[in-house]
Design an enzyme around this catalytic site. Structure first.
Site, PDB file in Angstrom:
ATOM      1  N   ARG A  83       0.957  -1.357   0.082  1.00  0.00           N
ATOM      2  CA  ARG A  83       0.084   0.019  -0.130  1.00  0.00           C
ATOM      3  C   ARG A  83       0.799   1.167   0.046  1.00  0.00           C
ATOM      4  O   ARG A  83       0.298   2.212   0.518  1.00  0.00           O
ATOM      5  CB  ARG A  83      -1.004   0.123   1.221  1.00  0.00           C
ATOM      6  CG  ARG A  83      -2.024  -1.016   1.121  1.00  0.00           C
ATOM      7  CD  ARG A  83      -2.758  -0.827   0.157  1.00  0.00           C
ATOM      8  NE  ARG A  83      -3.689  -2.106  -0.097  1.00  0.00           N
ATOM      9  CZ  ARG A  83      -3.574  -3.338  -0.727  1.00  0.00           C
ATOM     10  NH1 ARG A  83      -2.506  -3.390  -1.561  1.00  0.00           N
ATOM     11  NH2 ARG A  83      -4.384  -4.356  -0.765  1.00  0.00           N
ATOM     12  N   GLU A 141      -4.154   3.045   6.853  1.00  0.00           N
ATOM     13  CA  GLU A 141      -4.028   2.942   5.393  1.00  0.00           C
ATOM     14  C   GLU A 141      -4.369   4.296   4.876  1.00  0.00           C
ATOM     15  O   GLU A 141      -3.640   4.759   3.906  1.00  0.00           O
ATOM     16  CB  GLU A 141      -4.954   2.088   4.611  1.00  0.00           C
ATOM     17  CG  GLU A 141      -4.410   1.671   3.093  1.00  0.00           C
ATOM     18  CD  GLU A 141      -5.206   0.521   2.356  1.00  0.00           C
ATOM     19  OE1 GLU A 141      -5.384  -0.496   3.027  1.00  0.00           O
ATOM     20  OE2 GLU A 141      -5.767   0.901   1.513  1.00  0.00           O
ATOM     21  N   SER A 190     -10.636  -0.187   3.305  1.00  0.00           N
ATOM     22  CA  SER A 190      -9.963  -0.638   4.321  1.00  0.00           C
ATOM     23  C   SER A 190      -9.506   0.542   4.944  1.00  0.00           C
ATOM     24  O   SER A 190      -8.362   1.110   4.442  1.00  0.00           O
ATOM     25  CB  SER A 190      -8.808  -1.943   3.956  1.00  0.00           C
ATOM     26  OG  SER A 190      -9.543  -2.802   3.558  1.00  0.00           O
TER      27      SER A 190
HETATM   28  C1  LIG Z   1     -15.572   1.290  -1.416  1.00  0.00           C
HETATM   29  C2  LIG Z   1     -13.850   1.320  -1.384  1.00  0.00           C
HETATM   30  C3  LIG Z   1     -13.104   0.015  -1.705  1.00  0.00           C
HETATM   31  C4  LIG Z   1     -11.738   0.133  -1.631  1.00  0.00           C
HETATM   32  N1  LIG Z   1     -11.120  -1.018  -2.150  1.00  0.00           N
HETATM   33  C5  LIG Z   1      -9.641  -1.015  -1.983  1.00  0.00           C
HETATM   34  C6  LIG Z   1      -8.947  -2.232  -2.255  1.00  0.00           C
HETATM   35  O1  LIG Z   1      -9.615  -3.438  -2.588  1.00  0.00           O
HETATM   36  N2  LIG Z   1      -7.818  -2.094  -2.327  1.00  0.00           N
HETATM   37  C7  LIG Z   1      -6.954  -0.970  -2.162  1.00  0.00           C
HETATM   38  O2  LIG Z   1      -5.735  -0.896  -2.145  1.00  0.00           O
HETATM   39  N3  LIG Z   1      -7.672   0.255  -1.958  1.00  0.00           N
HETATM   40  C8  LIG Z   1      -9.183   0.338  -1.883  1.00  0.00           C
HETATM   41  N4  LIG Z   1      -9.788   1.333  -1.279  1.00  0.00           N
HETATM   42  C9  LIG Z   1      -8.865   2.477  -1.357  1.00  0.00           C
HETATM   43  C10 LIG Z   1      -8.851   3.670  -2.492  1.00  0.00           C
HETATM   44  O3  LIG Z   1      -9.760   3.267  -3.275  1.00  0.00           O
HETATM   45  C11 LIG Z   1      -7.444   3.110  -3.208  1.00  0.00           C
HETATM   46  O4  LIG Z   1      -6.013   3.412  -2.387  1.00  0.00           O
HETATM   47  C12 LIG Z   1      -7.175   4.068  -4.409  1.00  0.00           C
HETATM   48  O5  LIG Z   1      -6.216   3.630  -5.379  1.00  0.00           O
HETATM   49  C13 LIG Z   1      -6.947   5.540  -3.990  1.00  0.00           C
HETATM   50  O6  LIG Z   1      -7.104   6.131  -5.042  1.00  0.00           O
HETATM   51  P1  LIG Z   1      -7.507   7.811  -5.419  1.00  0.00           P
HETATM   52  O7  LIG Z   1      -7.528   8.438  -6.526  1.00  0.00           O
HETATM   53  O8  LIG Z   1      -8.943   7.977  -4.478  1.00  0.00           O
HETATM   54  O9  LIG Z   1      -6.602   8.490  -4.299  1.00  0.00           O
HETATM   55  P2  LIG Z   1      -6.836   9.621  -3.287  1.00  0.00           P
HETATM   56  O10 LIG Z   1      -7.638   9.282  -2.199  1.00  0.00           O
HETATM   57  O11 LIG Z   1      -7.326  10.745  -3.905  1.00  0.00           O
HETATM   58  O12 LIG Z   1      -5.369   9.812  -2.870  1.00  0.00           O
HETATM   59  C14 LIG Z   1      -4.541   9.055  -2.011  1.00  0.00           C
HETATM   60  C15 LIG Z   1      -3.166   9.568  -2.208  1.00  0.00           C
HETATM   61  O13 LIG Z   1      -2.652   9.621  -3.199  1.00  0.00           O
HETATM   62  C16 LIG Z   1      -2.253  10.869  -3.719  1.00  0.00           C
HETATM   63  N5  LIG Z   1      -2.580  10.983  -5.056  1.00  0.00           N
HETATM   64  C17 LIG Z   1      -3.437  10.870  -5.782  1.00  0.00           C
HETATM   65  N6  LIG Z   1      -3.366  11.377  -6.999  1.00  0.00           N
HETATM   66  C18 LIG Z   1      -2.111  11.463  -7.349  1.00  0.00           C
HETATM   67  C19 LIG Z   1      -1.227  11.827  -8.457  1.00  0.00           C
HETATM   68  N7  LIG Z   1      -1.792  11.824  -9.734  1.00  0.00           N
HETATM   69  N8  LIG Z   1      -0.060  12.001  -8.341  1.00  0.00           N
HETATM   70  C20 LIG Z   1       0.568  11.756  -6.904  1.00  0.00           C
HETATM   71  N9  LIG Z   1      -0.217  11.710  -5.726  1.00  0.00           N
HETATM   72  C21 LIG Z   1      -1.374  11.740  -5.859  1.00  0.00           C
HETATM   73  C22 LIG Z   1      -2.950  11.839  -2.702  1.00  0.00           C
HETATM   74  O14 LIG Z   1      -2.245  13.111  -2.460  1.00  0.00           O
HETATM   75  C23 LIG Z   1      -3.139  10.916  -1.480  1.00  0.00           C
HETATM   76  O15 LIG Z   1      -1.861  11.073  -0.864  1.00  0.00           O
HETATM   77  C24 LIG Z   1     -11.047   1.178  -1.596  1.00  0.00           C
HETATM   78  C25 LIG Z   1     -11.929   2.362  -1.190  1.00  0.00           C
HETATM   79  C26 LIG Z   1     -13.314   2.387  -1.197  1.00  0.00           C
HETATM   80  C27 LIG Z   1     -13.912   3.710  -0.954  1.00  0.00           C
END
Ligand SMILES: Cc1cc2nc3c(=O)[nH]c(=O)nc-3n(C[C@H](O)[C@H](O)[C@H](O)COP(=O)(O)OP(=O)(O)OC[C@H]3O[C@@H](n4cnc5c(N)ncnc54)[C@H](O)[C@@H]3O)c2cc1C
Length: 313
Positions: A187, A306, A236
């Protein structure tokens, strides 16, 4: 770092695109909590991003990129600084020719922009008969967020599919970096803070479309069976400790269904903290601390969140 307040007029003059002032972060977070960011700016291309990052640096203003906001928690008092959202060219998906010299002659290379939504990319791969990302069904992030978090499920991680990425540092310099140099671990990646992921190239395997669809359905069904799909959450909440499951520990600590204010340990999956409608970030943080204390007291294990708590790193 300076507050944006004293530079607001300068920024309005400098930036020709739309700026959302004092914009509630609850709108940009799947937990639906968080106070206002001083400014939220959508950036359409790398040139604009470079200009903006240089301006922010010159003026000592803090900034964060947010993707789909599915793994962030923002304080109730909000964020002093600028939130950047990647749109326009950052939403693209393109198939690339595989270089003759490549070790990947049996692979298909696909480049996706950092702002592209992971569900859209998974659908694209399915429609093209490209295998590898089936595990990503139901992960509601962007490509940028998924790579920063090394998103994974069911024993797979996105980092293992990344051939290379284009990154921009806080001075606007772009570099192409091989996937194996990104220091992927559970992660996380290991790039410095304030590195922007502009785009990523994935090495995917041609496969049978029906088998790919069937795998996606299987993973989707597992989510519906075991997770509170549809409830506001960040997935999670805690990382699994080595050889343990955070959800199992929280459940064994008797905390399934326990709530503080509007924040609740999901009755369906104990590693999901859900917003039952009225949660504040303070509720979620308090619940997080109670869970950590109980699990530490009973099992001697410190659970690490996480989710990224913006403004705290
Ligand atoms: C219902 C649900 C189910 C989920 N299931 C999983 C799962 O099975 N496995 C899992 O690993 N995660 C899961 N997640 C968590 C999440 O979806 C993942 O971690 C996802 O990859 C985060 O992406 P995001 O664009 O929403 O990131 P954000 O939440 O917007 O950002 C997360 C981090 O990444 C940084 N960031 C975002 N975009 C960039 C960029 N372009 N450049 C640099 N930094 C950046 C942000 O600054 C922050 O630090 C789940 C979440 C939900 C709500």
């Amino acid at each position: 770092m300076a507050s944006l307040n004293s530079h607001a007029k300068d920024l309005s003059r400098f930036w020709k695109g739309k700026i959302l002032w004092d914009s509630p972060m609850s709108k940009l977070s799947t937990l639906k909590v968080g106070g206002p960011a001083e400014a939220v700016i959508s950036v359409q291309n790398s040139e604009d991003l470079k200009r903006l990052l240089l301006w922010l640096k010159q003026n000592y203003i803090d900034w964060w990129v947010v993707g789909r906001g599915s793994n962030i928690l923002v304080p109730d008092k909000g964020i002093a600084g600028v939130i950047l959202v990647l749109e326009g060219e950052f939403n693209s998906i393109d198939k690339l020719p595989v270089p003759v010299s490549s070790t990947h002659t049996n692979k298909v290379l696909v480049r996706a922009g950092g702002g592209c939504l992971l569900p859209k990319f998974v659908s694209y791969c399915t429609s093209q008969g490209l295998s590898g990302l089936e595990f990503g069904v139901g992960i509601p992030g962007s490509i940028g967020g998924a790579i920063v978090m090394n998103a994974g499920a069911w024993g797979f991680e996105i980092g293992s599919l990344v051939e290379s990425v284009d990154l921009m540092d806080s001075t606007g310099i772009i570099s192409a970096v091989p996937g194996k140099s990104l220091g992927f671990a559970y992660r996380k990646w290991s790039m410095p803070k304030n590195t922007v992921l502009l785009a990523a190239t994935f090495a995917l395997t041609p496969g049978n479309k029906e088998n790919i669809k069937a795998a996606c359905r299987k993973y989707q069904d597992l989510r519906y069976k075991n997770q509170p799909v549809g409830e506001p959450s960040a997935g999670s909440f805690f990382k699994n400790p080595p050889a343990e499951s955070a959800g199992r520990l929280i459940e064994k600590a008797g905390l399934k269904g326990f709530s503080i204010g509007g924040a609740q340990v999901s009755p369906k999956h104990a590693n999901f903290i859900i917003n039952t409608g009225t949660a504040s970030t303070a509720d979620i943080l308090e619940l997080m601390h109670v869970i950590q204390q109980e699990v530490q007291k009973r099992f001697g294990i410190k659970l690490e969140p996480e989710v990224h708590i913006l403004g705290r790193e």
